[in-house]
Write an enzyme that holds these catalytic residues in place. Structure first.
Site, PDB file in Angstrom:
ATOM      1  N   HIS A 173       0.989  -1.259   0.090  1.00  0.00           N
ATOM      2  CA  HIS A 173      -0.239   0.032   0.019  1.00  0.00           C
ATOM      3  C   HIS A 173       1.035   1.142   0.173  1.00  0.00           C
ATOM      4  O   HIS A 173       1.975   1.351   0.365  1.00  0.00           O
ATOM      5  CB  HIS A 173      -0.740  -0.212   1.095  1.00  0.00           C
ATOM      6  CG  HIS A 173      -2.089   0.897   1.440  1.00  0.00           C
ATOM      7  ND1 HIS A 173      -1.714   2.431   1.698  1.00  0.00           N
ATOM      8  CD2 HIS A 173      -3.424   0.953   1.021  1.00  0.00           C
ATOM      9  CE1 HIS A 173      -2.918   2.857   1.423  1.00  0.00           C
ATOM     10  NE2 HIS A 173      -3.772   1.798   1.199  1.00  0.00           N
ATOM     11  N   GLN A 209      -4.559  -4.231   7.789  1.00  0.00           N
ATOM     12  CA  GLN A 209      -5.523  -5.330   7.460  1.00  0.00           C
ATOM     13  C   GLN A 209      -4.852  -6.749   8.332  1.00  0.00           C
ATOM     14  O   GLN A 209      -5.666  -7.681   8.076  1.00  0.00           O
ATOM     15  CB  GLN A 209      -5.327  -5.714   5.882  1.00  0.00           C
ATOM     16  CG  GLN A 209      -5.367  -4.673   4.878  1.00  0.00           C
ATOM     17  CD  GLN A 209      -7.043  -4.033   4.912  1.00  0.00           C
ATOM     18  OE1 GLN A 209      -8.119  -4.771   5.339  1.00  0.00           O
ATOM     19  NE2 GLN A 209      -7.219  -2.698   4.659  1.00  0.00           N
ATOM     20  N   CYS A 223      -4.970   2.132  -3.713  1.00  0.00           N
ATOM     21  CA  CYS A 223      -3.493   2.668  -3.300  1.00  0.00           C
ATOM     22  C   CYS A 223      -2.500   1.670  -3.362  1.00  0.00           C
ATOM     23  O   CYS A 223      -1.431   1.551  -2.606  1.00  0.00           O
ATOM     24  CB  CYS A 223      -3.649   3.121  -1.632  1.00  0.00           C
ATOM     25  SG  CYS A 223      -4.738   4.613  -1.516  1.00  0.00           S
ATOM     26  N   ASP A 271       3.002  -3.003   8.509  1.00  0.00           N
ATOM     27  CA  ASP A 271       1.656  -2.420   7.985  1.00  0.00           C
ATOM     28  C   ASP A 271       0.844  -3.295   8.516  1.00  0.00           C
ATOM     29  O   ASP A 271       0.391  -4.277   7.543  1.00  0.00           O
ATOM     30  CB  ASP A 271       1.860  -1.723   6.838  1.00  0.00           C
ATOM     31  CG  ASP A 271       0.664  -1.218   6.072  1.00  0.00           C
ATOM     32  OD1 ASP A 271      -0.481  -1.275   7.115  1.00  0.00           O
ATOM     33  OD2 ASP A 271       0.489  -0.928   5.154  1.00  0.00           O
ATOM     34  N   LYS A 286     -10.690   0.815  10.643  1.00  0.00           N
ATOM     35  CA  LYS A 286     -10.572  -0.516  10.005  1.00  0.00           C
ATOM     36  C   LYS A 286     -10.981  -1.560  11.069  1.00  0.00           C
ATOM     37  O   LYS A 286     -11.081  -2.735  10.466  1.00  0.00           O
ATOM     38  CB  LYS A 286      -9.362  -0.814   9.196  1.00  0.00           C
ATOM     39  CG  LYS A 286      -8.935   0.081   8.092  1.00  0.00           C
ATOM     40  CD  LYS A 286      -7.829  -0.294   7.243  1.00  0.00           C
ATOM     41  CE  LYS A 286      -7.207   0.660   6.468  1.00  0.00           C
ATOM     42  NZ  LYS A 286      -8.285   0.872   5.262  1.00  0.00           N
TER      43      LYS A 286
END
Length: 411
Positions: A118, A198, A368, A195, A221
């Site tokens: 991303h 998710q 993205c 990251d 999220k």
């Protein structure tokens, strides 16, 4: 919440009463009543600015804000003083990258990222590497858009200062082999920054046990509000490093000595939280984290895996006929909670609008992750369906029926 059922939690989400099939969870999840109510109650009864205030409201607000660090830390396997609140994952990754660059830890070396990342991971680390007089090295992708993890040993060298990668791809749903990444990075003394935008909302995580040095994720999220994210980092790193951002709340004392400014930094995490923090949002995030822990992240993960498998099984006829093409693995067990496709239609937006007319909300575009889409010959983007705790098998069935109707009548 033993015996978790998607049907039982749906009543917590008023937007679903409109009959919408909400499959845009990788972009942002819906907010449960209890999160909204927790923020509302705090705003009306206990709000004030935090820290340094001796009056009752400030003390109450400070305790609620500090308690939020504790709750979030429990979710990710850390301690409260390893949780730094930011605005979102993007800002958290920027803070991590700038901190390492500002402290000279990237000087003259390489940062490894992947072509699937991303932009919130890719761009901060590319720029931070340049700032340190080094460069970013890009791990390539296979034909499905998944990083070539088998090449890790070749791409991580004595020049590698940091490895910054996505935990779960927001396009393909592929889960990174974090254990292998950590092992390869530690062999050369490189730091690992994850990251987990998710990851944390969808999988059981324990950052300490995983061996990563820093990780980032967002409140919006994972049932929480917008405007708050988290940078988790090892306590010893936060103690050792000087923050790139200074200001109110970050210092215990500032003095003018002989014409120069002397700074005594606060203890972690406060020295990394410059200015008035997201106080109300922290209360909401803590409530969201509590709800997820009550359900059990292992139940969340299993539920999403079942929905992913069910969806791909339903889409098998369209896939076999060549009416859809998966972006990412074409086997359910190799992706988590996300199904992205391309079709013969003019653009992903066209399909997204046609689905919206049928009450189905998906995400369309490049998500993205431009380099990934270019690599898999999907430069216009893809259509992404992503699942969460309030999605049930009927949602997948409505999606499959709508896709079949649209794509077979518009050949």
């Amino acid at each position: 919440m033993p015996g978790f059922s998607c049907y039982e939690v749906r009543s917590e989400f008023p937007e679903l009463e409109r009959g919408i099939v909400y499959l845009d969870n990788a972009a942002s999840t819906l907010k449960p009543r209890r999160v909204v109510e927790a923020m509302r109650e705090f705003s009306y009864r206990s709000y004030a600015n935090v820290h340094r205030g001796v009056h009752r409201l400030s003390m109450e607000a400070s305790k609620a804000y500090e308690d939020a660090h504790e709750v979030v830390a429990r979710l990710v396997g850390g301690s409260w003083d390893e949780v730094v609140f930011t605005r979102n994952t993007t800002e958290a990754m920027q803070l991590a990258a700038l901190t390492l660059a500002y402290n000279g830890l990237l000087r003259g070396g390489e940062v490894l990222v992947t072509a699937a990342d991303h932009h919130s991971t890719l761009l901060p680390w590319v720029r931070a590497a340049r700032l340190g007089g080094g460069r970013a090295r890009i791990l390539p992708l296979d034909g499905r858009g998944v990083p070539r993890w088998d090449l890790l040993e070749d791409y991580i060298t004595e020049d590698t200062r940091a490895v910054a990668v996505g935990h779960v791809s927001n396009v393909t749903g592929a889960v990174a082999p974090v254990e292998d990444i950590v092992k390869a990075a530690k062999r050369v003394g490189a730091l690992v920054v994850l990251d987990s935008a998710q990851g944390v909302p969808h999988l059981p995580v324990d950052f300490r046990r995983m061996g990563v040095d820093m990780a980032a994720f967002s409140g919006h999220k994972m049932l929480g509000p917008t405007g708050i994210g988290v940078l988790w980092a090892r306590r010893d790193l936060l103690e050792e490093l000087e923050p790139p951002l200074g200001g109110g709340g970050t210092v215990s004392r500032v003095r003018l000595q002989g014409g120069s400014v002397e700074i005594e930094w606060e203890e972690p995490p406060w020295k990394f939280e410059a200015g008035t923090p997201p106080i109300i949002e922290a209360v909401g995030l803590a409530e969201a984290a509590d709800m997820l822990m009550e359900i059990g992240m292992e139940h969340v993960a299993r539920h999403e895996d079942e929905l992913t498998s069910h969806t791909m099984k339903l889409l098998e006829p369209l896939y076999s006929e060549g009416l859809i093409r998966y972006v990412g693995p074409d086997k359910p067990g190799e992706r988590h909670g996300i199904v992205s496709i391309t079709t013969h239609l003019k653009s992903p937006d066209e399909l997204g609008l046609l689905l919206d007319r049928r009450g189905i909300a998906v995400r369309t575009g490049l998500h993205c992750a431009h380099i990934l889409h270019d690599h898999v010959d999907a430069s216009m983007g893809s259509v992404r369906a992503s699942f969460y705790i309030y999605n049930c098998k009927e949602d997948a069935e409505r999606l499959a029926e709508a896709l079949e109707e649209i794509l077979t009548t518009r050949r």
